[in-house]
Scaffold this active site. Structure first.
Site, PDB file in Angstrom:
ATOM      1  N   HIS A 131       0.883  -1.167   0.000  1.00 46.76           N
ATOM      2  CA  HIS A 131       0.000   0.000   0.000  1.00 46.76           C
ATOM      3  C   HIS A 131       0.919   1.214   0.000  1.00 46.76           C
ATOM      4  O   HIS A 131       2.076   1.130   0.450  1.00 46.76           O
ATOM      5  CB  HIS A 131      -0.900   0.004   1.237  1.00 46.76           C
ATOM      6  CG  HIS A 131      -1.936  -1.076   1.189  1.00 46.76           C
ATOM      7  ND1 HIS A 131      -2.026  -2.072   2.126  1.00 46.76           N
ATOM      8  CD2 HIS A 131      -2.924  -1.309   0.290  1.00 46.76           C
ATOM      9  CE1 HIS A 131      -3.018  -2.881   1.804  1.00 46.76           C
ATOM     10  NE2 HIS A 131      -3.578  -2.446   0.700  1.00 46.76           N
ATOM     11  N   ASP A 185       2.287   1.644   3.282  1.00 48.02           N
ATOM     12  CA  ASP A 185       3.250   0.616   3.714  1.00 48.02           C
ATOM     13  C   ASP A 185       4.644   1.082   3.280  1.00 48.02           C
ATOM     14  O   ASP A 185       5.635   0.876   3.984  1.00 48.02           O
ATOM     15  CB  ASP A 185       2.993  -0.745   3.036  1.00 48.02           C
ATOM     16  CG  ASP A 185       1.690  -1.394   3.482  1.00 48.02           C
ATOM     17  OD1 ASP A 185       1.357  -1.305   4.671  1.00 48.02           O
ATOM     18  OD2 ASP A 185       1.010  -2.004   2.617  1.00 48.02           O
ATOM     19  N   GLU A 203      -9.249  -4.329  -8.434  1.00 49.06           N
ATOM     20  CA  GLU A 203      -9.506  -5.527  -7.623  1.00 49.06           C
ATOM     21  C   GLU A 203     -10.957  -5.474  -7.143  1.00 49.06           C
ATOM     22  O   GLU A 203     -11.258  -4.834  -6.138  1.00 49.06           O
ATOM     23  CB  GLU A 203      -8.549  -5.565  -6.418  1.00 49.06           C
ATOM     24  CG  GLU A 203      -8.769  -6.774  -5.536  1.00 49.06           C
ATOM     25  CD  GLU A 203      -7.832  -6.835  -4.327  1.00 49.06           C
ATOM     26  OE1 GLU A 203      -6.907  -6.011  -4.209  1.00 49.06           O
ATOM     27  OE2 GLU A 203      -8.047  -7.723  -3.483  1.00 49.06           O
ATOM     28  N   GLU A 242      -9.143 -11.642  -6.637  1.00 51.20           N
ATOM     29  CA  GLU A 242      -8.934 -12.261  -5.331  1.00 51.20           C
ATOM     30  C   GLU A 242      -9.975 -13.367  -5.182  1.00 51.20           C
ATOM     31  O   GLU A 242     -11.183 -13.121  -5.314  1.00 51.20           O
ATOM     32  CB  GLU A 242      -9.059 -11.232  -4.195  1.00 51.20           C
ATOM     33  CG  GLU A 242      -9.007 -11.924  -2.835  1.00 51.20           C
ATOM     34  CD  GLU A 242      -8.709 -11.027  -1.659  1.00 51.20           C
ATOM     35  OE1 GLU A 242      -7.965 -10.039  -1.828  1.00 51.20           O
ATOM     36  OE2 GLU A 242      -9.211 -11.332  -0.567  1.00 51.20           O
ATOM     37  N   HIS A 278     -12.953 -12.697  -2.949  1.00 47.61           N
ATOM     38  CA  HIS A 278     -13.870 -11.674  -3.453  1.00 47.61           C
ATOM     39  C   HIS A 278     -14.818 -12.265  -4.503  1.00 47.61           C
ATOM     40  O   HIS A 278     -16.000 -11.925  -4.546  1.00 47.61           O
ATOM     41  CB  HIS A 278     -13.094 -10.498  -4.049  1.00 47.61           C
ATOM     42  CG  HIS A 278     -12.261  -9.754  -3.047  1.00 47.61           C
ATOM     43  ND1 HIS A 278     -11.491  -8.668  -3.373  1.00 47.61           N
ATOM     44  CD2 HIS A 278     -12.074  -9.941  -1.725  1.00 47.61           C
ATOM     45  CE1 HIS A 278     -10.864  -8.212  -2.303  1.00 47.61           C
ATOM     46  NE2 HIS A 278     -11.203  -8.982  -1.284  1.00 47.61           N
ATOM     47  N   ASP A 313     -15.190 -11.355   5.234  1.00 45.88           N
ATOM     48  CA  ASP A 313     -14.029 -11.648   4.384  1.00 45.88           C
ATOM     49  C   ASP A 313     -12.993 -12.404   5.214  1.00 45.88           C
ATOM     50  O   ASP A 313     -12.409 -11.856   6.142  1.00 45.88           O
ATOM     51  CB  ASP A 313     -13.484 -10.298   3.891  1.00 45.88           C
ATOM     52  CG  ASP A 313     -12.408 -10.458   2.846  1.00 45.88           C
ATOM     53  OD1 ASP A 313     -12.030 -11.604   2.548  1.00 45.88           O
ATOM     54  OD2 ASP A 313     -11.946  -9.436   2.333  1.00 45.88           O
ATOM     55  N   ASP A 337     -10.153 -14.410   4.154  1.00 39.84           N
ATOM     56  CA  ASP A 337      -8.737 -14.476   3.742  1.00 39.84           C
ATOM     57  C   ASP A 337      -8.040 -15.720   4.300  1.00 39.84           C
ATOM     58  O   ASP A 337      -6.946 -15.653   4.877  1.00 39.84           O
ATOM     59  CB  ASP A 337      -7.991 -13.202   4.172  1.00 39.84           C
ATOM     60  CG  ASP A 337      -8.496 -11.959   3.447  1.00 39.84           C
ATOM     61  OD1 ASP A 337      -9.033 -12.096   2.329  1.00 39.84           O
ATOM     62  OD2 ASP A 337      -8.374 -10.853   4.005  1.00 39.84           O
ATOM     63  N   ASP A 359      -3.143 -13.267  -0.583  1.00 42.80           N
ATOM     64  CA  ASP A 359      -3.733 -12.251   0.304  1.00 42.80           C
ATOM     65  C   ASP A 359      -4.433 -13.010   1.437  1.00 42.80           C
ATOM     66  O   ASP A 359      -5.665 -13.094   1.483  1.00 42.80           O
ATOM     67  CB  ASP A 359      -4.699 -11.342  -0.469  1.00 42.80           C
ATOM     68  CG  ASP A 359      -4.924 -10.017   0.239  1.00 42.80           C
ATOM     69  OD1 ASP A 359      -4.441  -9.875   1.379  1.00 42.80           O
ATOM     70  OD2 ASP A 359      -5.589  -9.135  -0.335  1.00 42.80           O
TER      71      ASP A 359
HETATM   72  C1  XLS Z   1      -8.765  -6.246   0.870  1.00 45.03           C
HETATM   73  C2  XLS Z   1      -7.930  -6.180  -0.272  1.00 45.03           C
HETATM   74  C3  XLS Z   1      -6.639  -5.416  -0.091  1.00 45.03           C
HETATM   75  C4  XLS Z   1      -6.057  -5.207  -1.453  1.00 45.03           C
HETATM   76  C5  XLS Z   1      -4.918  -4.287  -1.618  1.00 45.03           C
HETATM   77  O1  XLS Z   1      -9.694  -7.073   0.910  1.00 45.03           O
HETATM   78  O2  XLS Z   1      -7.676  -7.506  -0.656  1.00 45.03           O
HETATM   79  O3  XLS Z   1      -5.806  -6.109   0.720  1.00 45.03           O
HETATM   80  O4  XLS Z   1      -5.696  -6.455  -1.908  1.00 45.03           O
HETATM   81  O5  XLS Z   1      -5.298  -2.995  -1.445  1.00 45.03           O
HETATM   82 MG    MG Z   2      -6.704  -8.541  -2.010  1.00 37.83          MG
END
Ligand code: XLS
Ligand code: MG
Length: 346
Positions: free
Chosen positions: A51, A54, A176, A212, A215, A250, A252, A285
């Site tokens: 980011h 980051d 994304e 992703e 998502h 979410d 992950d 991710d």
């Molecule tokens: C959040 C997103 C984030 C993006 C990057 O759900 O996955 O992490 O991948 O900004």
């Molecule tokens: Mg992501």
């Protein structure tokens, strides 16, 4: 495994997370960026995702020259470790200016803030040596449908993308999509939406996407089909593999953790389309479970890569000839069982 094609792997500093959720505080101590970079290196990953903040913490409080200076220092550090920067993404969902959305805020000043910050992220990407700006459009949507004009919001998004494309003639925008969370409904919930909006911009060939897995699952779609769709347009420029147990928050989860067969099909889709052969990275991710102890803090990353590589073997050793015979005979019943037994390693 026959060395057909070696994949390159990456993750972001946020993937070594501390376990905070809306119901409780962190359960692991925060670690400095340098420590996270050292772990990435130790695990043998090839690149890190960033980011904008980051790369340069608290960047809103810093001057342009300070931001440039810190970014150059980061580049030097990464070069020294032999680690690439895979992408930069403006973190547009944290700032007070983006409470009501970023590019689609109802407040013109706040839309300007979002665009300015994105242009700055492009400058950071340039210094870090990546041409990919990832746009997770976290707050571009609505909680209350009547609060925004969704037709106008498409124009706002296109206007913002056009400004980025004009700012730098080489930058590629990887949208994304995610259908919900934090918003009730997002304006670009799927890859189809992302690639459609690309066509409205001033340079459609530089607007592509990032898939992703979680998502896509949250949108009720199969990530493997999303991969094939995006790659039919040559527009899958980055990838966030993970997993998700149905329609809930979410998660992950580690890649393949919830649905091994769906993970297998994602890998098959990547293999048949030659993902990675134009320099694309496989990014995970993923987050540790909240219960994860400090000493097991990196397992979700290593495990995701292990699962991925095992599934590459499974994809490459799948009996395609037998599958084609079953398909020709419309014997999908046995095809189904063949996949199950192949994955079980009977
Ligand atoms: C959040 C997103 C984030 C993006 C990057 O759900 O996955 O992490 O991948 O900004
Ligand atoms: Mg992501």
């Amino acid at each position: 495994m026959p060395e057909k094609h070696r994949y390159k792997f990456c993750f972001g500093p946020w993937n070594i997370s501390e376990g905070q959720d809306p119901y409780g505080p962190p359960v692991r101590p925060p670690r400095a960026f340098e420590w996270k970079l050292a772990q990435l290196k130790k695990l043998g990953f090839d690149a890190m995702m960033f980011h904008d903040d980051d790369a340069v913490p608290d960047l809103d409080s810093k001057s342009e020259s300070q931001i440039r200076k810190e970014t150059k220092e980061l580049r030097k550090k990464l070069d020294g470790e032999g680690i690439a920067a895979e992408m930069v993404a403006p973190r547009l969902w944290f700032a007070p200016q983006t409470v009501d959305g970023a590019y689609t805020s109802n407040d013109a000043k706040h839309r300007q803030y979002a665009i300015k910050r994105s242009l700055r992220s492009i400058d950071i990407a340039n210094i870090l040596g990546t041409d990919i700006l990832v746009l997770w459009l976290a707050r571009e949507g609505s909680y209350i449908r009547e609060s925004k004009n969704a037709r106008r919001c498409v124009d706002y998004l296109v206007n913002a993308f056009d400004k980025m494309l004009t700012h730098d003639k080489n930058i590629r925008l990887a949208i994304e999509p995610k259908p919900n969370e934090p918003m009730d409904h997002a304006y670009l919930p799927t890859i189809g939406h992302a690639l459609a909006v690309a066509q409205l911009t001033r340079d459609p060939k530089r607007v592509g996407c990032l898939i992703e897995s979680a998502h896509a699952i949250l949108a009720g779609l199969d990530p493997a089909d999303e991969i094939d769709f995006a790659m039919a347009f040559y527009k899958l420029w980055s990838l966030h593999l993970n997993d998700q147990n149905g329609l809930k928050f979410d998660q992950d989860k580690p890649f393949g953790s919830n649905n091994l067969r769906a993970a297998f099909n994602q890998v098959r889709a990547l293999e048949r389309n030659g993902y990675g052969q134009r320099g694309e990275y496989v990014c995970f991710d993923v987050h540790p479970f909240r219960t994860t102890k400090v000493e097991h803090w990196l397992a979700h990353l290593d495990n995701s890569r292990r699962t991925f590589l095992k599934l590459v073997e499974k994809a490459r050793s799948f009996n395609e000839m037998k599958a084609q015979q079953l398909i020709a005979d419309r014997n999908y019943q046995d095809l189904d069982q063949m996949v199950i037994e192949h994955l079980m390693g009977k």
